[in-house]
Write an enzyme that holds these catalytic residues in place. Sequence first.
Site, PDB file in Angstrom:
ATOM      1  N   ALA A 156       0.872  -1.182   0.000  1.00  0.00           N
ATOM      2  CA  ALA A 156       0.000   0.000   0.000  1.00  0.00           C
ATOM      3  C   ALA A 156       0.905   1.226   0.000  1.00  0.00           C
ATOM      4  O   ALA A 156       1.820   1.334   0.824  1.00  0.00           O
ATOM      5  CB  ALA A 156      -0.893  -0.005   1.227  1.00  0.00           C
ATOM      6  N   LYS A 157       0.633   2.153  -0.926  1.00  0.00           N
ATOM      7  CA  LYS A 157       1.483   3.350  -0.997  1.00  0.00           C
ATOM      8  C   LYS A 157       0.898   4.388  -0.052  1.00  0.00           C
ATOM      9  O   LYS A 157       0.208   5.321  -0.471  1.00  0.00           O
ATOM     10  CB  LYS A 157       1.537   3.840  -2.447  1.00  0.00           C
ATOM     11  CG  LYS A 157       2.681   4.777  -2.738  1.00  0.00           C
ATOM     12  CD  LYS A 157       2.805   4.990  -4.237  1.00  0.00           C
ATOM     13  CE  LYS A 157       3.756   6.105  -4.577  1.00  0.00           C
ATOM     14  NZ  LYS A 157       5.149   5.851  -4.207  1.00  0.00           N
ATOM     15  N   SER A 158       1.147   4.166   1.234  1.00  0.00           N
ATOM     16  CA  SER A 158       0.582   5.060   2.244  1.00  0.00           C
ATOM     17  C   SER A 158       1.628   6.069   2.684  1.00  0.00           C
ATOM     18  O   SER A 158       2.830   5.781   2.681  1.00  0.00           O
ATOM     19  CB  SER A 158       0.129   4.255   3.461  1.00  0.00           C
ATOM     20  OG  SER A 158       1.262   3.759   4.136  1.00  0.00           O
TER      21      SER A 158
END
Length: 304
Positions: A156-158
């Site tokens: 997840a590109k958080s």
Amino acid sequence: MNKTDKIWMDGRFVDWDDAKIHVLTHALHYATAVFEGIRCYSTDKGPAVFRLKDHMTRLFNSAKIYTMKIPFTIDELSKAVTDTVKINKIKECYIRPIVYYAYGEMGLNPLKNPVSVAIAVWHWGSYLGDEGLKKGVRCKMSSWVRVDSRVLPPLAKSSANYLNSVLAKLEAIGCGYDEAIMLNMNGYVAEGPGENIFIVRDDVLITPPRSSGVLYGFTMDSVKELAKDLSISVVEREIIRDELLMADEAFFTGTAAELTPIREVDGRIIGSGSIGPITKKLQERFFQVVRGKDPKYKKWLDFV
Ligand code: PY5
């Protein structure tokens, strides 16, 4: 920063200088945001966004992991991206869509806050410098371990994941290097703070799999496909640090970093100490493809 005219915010365009949010925005305090980095390149047929659909799908998957409900569809946000490029009359740019928990309640439960979306574009040259792109960058193995999937989901590109990246980056530049390389909890090579990594050994291209705890990058995915066209073998497997230090060639891939050679790791010169022959071939192919010079890969371009 290279300012442009307009930023897309929750369905409307606002002037760059007016694209503001409240100081009690949930995401500012707890990093409850997911984002993307996309590039738009100039081609003979005008500006083209590289792998837009893939980036938007990843954005929605990142949001899904955090149970964020994006109040737009993938198609709506994809159109918002191309509209933002168009309205700013820019030929080449970096595109930053961000989805974040906005202003509402300050408790840790984010679900009480509205979900907002913004899309900004601006001219961003080579991320690790023109010289880095040509001749390679000097890297430090980080003392910070890459976020592990038991801590934060690497796929997840958080925004939260980037605090780990920031620590690694600060350490590397503090020690006089250009960039960091992080190992995972098991001691295998994972990735750079904002890049995937490849090594070349005996003419074989090797990159770590998802299970090494990396963001699955579309630049990496594209390079793998381009390598196959050039009859270069590609293997996805765990890499130990020793292999990196004794690699014939090594390079980073990423939207911001594009395809940047690695010329040194912790004082050990990689290969010839400049861009290696396989890296050079792939970098040339990559720039041909993103600039629309190869009909086979028009499938990766969305013309604005
Ligand atoms: N790994 C990490 C940790 C990344 O942040 C990125 C992209 C990649 C790999 C490569 O993914 P892709 O090829 O899909 O871009 N980093 C962002 C970028 O826009 C942020 C950099 C500051 O390149």
